[in-house]
Design a protein around this motif. Sequence first.
Motif, PDB file in Angstrom:
ATOM      1  N   LEU A  90     -17.461 152.530   1.574  1.00  0.00           N
ATOM      2  CA  LEU A  90     -16.694 152.137   0.387  1.00  0.00           C
ATOM      3  C   LEU A  90     -15.192 152.136   0.662  1.00  0.00           C
ATOM      4  O   LEU A  90     -14.461 151.272   0.173  1.00  0.00           O
ATOM      5  N   MET A  91     -14.714 153.094   1.456  1.00  0.00           N
ATOM      6  CA  MET A  91     -13.293 153.127   1.815  1.00  0.00           C
ATOM      7  C   MET A  91     -12.925 151.893   2.637  1.00  0.00           C
ATOM      8  O   MET A  91     -11.888 151.282   2.411  1.00  0.00           O
ATOM      9  N   CYS A  92     -13.800 151.526   3.563  1.00  0.00           N
ATOM     10  CA  CYS A  92     -13.544 150.338   4.381  1.00  0.00           C
ATOM     11  C   CYS A  92     -13.546 149.079   3.522  1.00  0.00           C
ATOM     12  O   CYS A  92     -12.683 148.211   3.669  1.00  0.00           O
ATOM     13  N   MET A  93     -14.493 148.999   2.607  1.00  0.00           N
ATOM     14  CA  MET A  93     -14.550 147.840   1.713  1.00  0.00           C
ATOM     15  C   MET A  93     -13.303 147.767   0.836  1.00  0.00           C
ATOM     16  O   MET A  93     -12.743 146.700   0.608  1.00  0.00           O
ATOM     17  N   GLY A  94     -12.865 148.908   0.353  1.00  0.00           N
ATOM     18  CA  GLY A  94     -11.682 148.958  -0.494  1.00  0.00           C
ATOM     19  C   GLY A  94     -10.430 148.532   0.238  1.00  0.00           C
ATOM     20  O   GLY A  94      -9.517 147.953  -0.343  1.00  0.00           O
ATOM     21  N   SER A  95     -10.361 148.800   1.542  1.00  0.00           N
ATOM     22  CA  SER A  95      -9.168 148.432   2.301  1.00  0.00           C
ATOM     23  C   SER A  95      -9.109 146.930   2.568  1.00  0.00           C
ATOM     24  O   SER A  95      -8.093 146.416   3.020  1.00  0.00           O
ATOM     25  N   LEU A  96     -10.189 146.209   2.278  1.00  0.00           N
ATOM     26  CA  LEU A  96     -10.186 144.751   2.440  1.00  0.00           C
ATOM     27  C   LEU A  96      -9.640 144.041   1.206  1.00  0.00           C
ATOM     28  O   LEU A  96      -9.614 142.820   1.150  1.00  0.00           O
ATOM     29  N   SER A  97      -9.162 144.803   0.257  1.00  0.00           N
ATOM     30  CA  SER A  97      -8.577 144.226  -0.953  1.00  0.00           C
ATOM     31  C   SER A  97      -7.278 143.515  -0.598  1.00  0.00           C
ATOM     32  O   SER A  97      -6.444 144.050   0.131  1.00  0.00           O
ATOM     33  N   PRO A  98      -7.067 142.324  -1.124  1.00  0.00           N
ATOM     34  CA  PRO A  98      -5.844 141.584  -0.802  1.00  0.00           C
ATOM     35  C   PRO A  98      -4.602 142.135  -1.506  1.00  0.00           C
ATOM     36  O   PRO A  98      -3.501 141.650  -1.260  1.00  0.00           O
ATOM     37  N   ASP A  99      -4.755 143.146  -2.337  1.00  0.00           N
ATOM     38  CA  ASP A  99      -3.593 143.739  -3.007  1.00  0.00           C
ATOM     39  C   ASP A  99      -2.602 144.238  -1.966  1.00  0.00           C
ATOM     40  O   ASP A  99      -2.955 144.905  -1.011  1.00  0.00           O
ATOM     41  N   GLY A 100      -1.347 143.918  -2.161  1.00  0.00           N
ATOM     42  CA  GLY A 100      -0.302 144.374  -1.244  1.00  0.00           C
ATOM     43  C   GLY A 100      -0.445 143.788   0.146  1.00  0.00           C
ATOM     44  O   GLY A 100      -0.130 144.447   1.127  1.00  0.00           O
ATOM     45  N   ASN A 101      -0.925 142.557   0.233  1.00  0.00           N
ATOM     46  CA  ASN A 101      -1.118 141.879   1.530  1.00  0.00           C
ATOM     47  C   ASN A 101      -1.958 142.719   2.491  1.00  0.00           C
ATOM     48  O   ASN A 101      -1.594 142.921   3.645  1.00  0.00           O
TER      49      ASN A 101
END
Length: 119
Positions: A90-101
């Motif tokens: 889940l942490m890895c998936m969350g880091s793929l968020s485009p928020d903040g480039n």
Amino acid sequence: MKYVLGITNNLSQSLQRKDQDIVNAMEMVKEIKQELQAYRLNEFDSLLKEKEKTGITNLHYYEFENFNTVLDMQIQELGNRFNEVTTELLMCMGSLSPDGNFSAFNKKQYVKVGGDVSE
């Protein structure tokens, strides 16, 4: 019981919010698990003083039959639902968020097998 239910209720409410960020949610779960474990290890004496109970029979009853059992059940349930693998995924998936480039993206976090990862 009030303390345990209070902090787990706050966690439950936060996890049910639709706008909750996965990374923040996993950090919150980790913090609550640590808080429960610390409470289990350090706060029993204060509970006894609060209840003004004395004697080994009462100590054993409250600590081993109630206090530790409730905390162990909560810690185990959080551990079952959010184990290391699930949390890391889940942490890895969350880091793929485009928020903040993609500011939360960490290439070293994804490459764990093989040699050195150059940046």
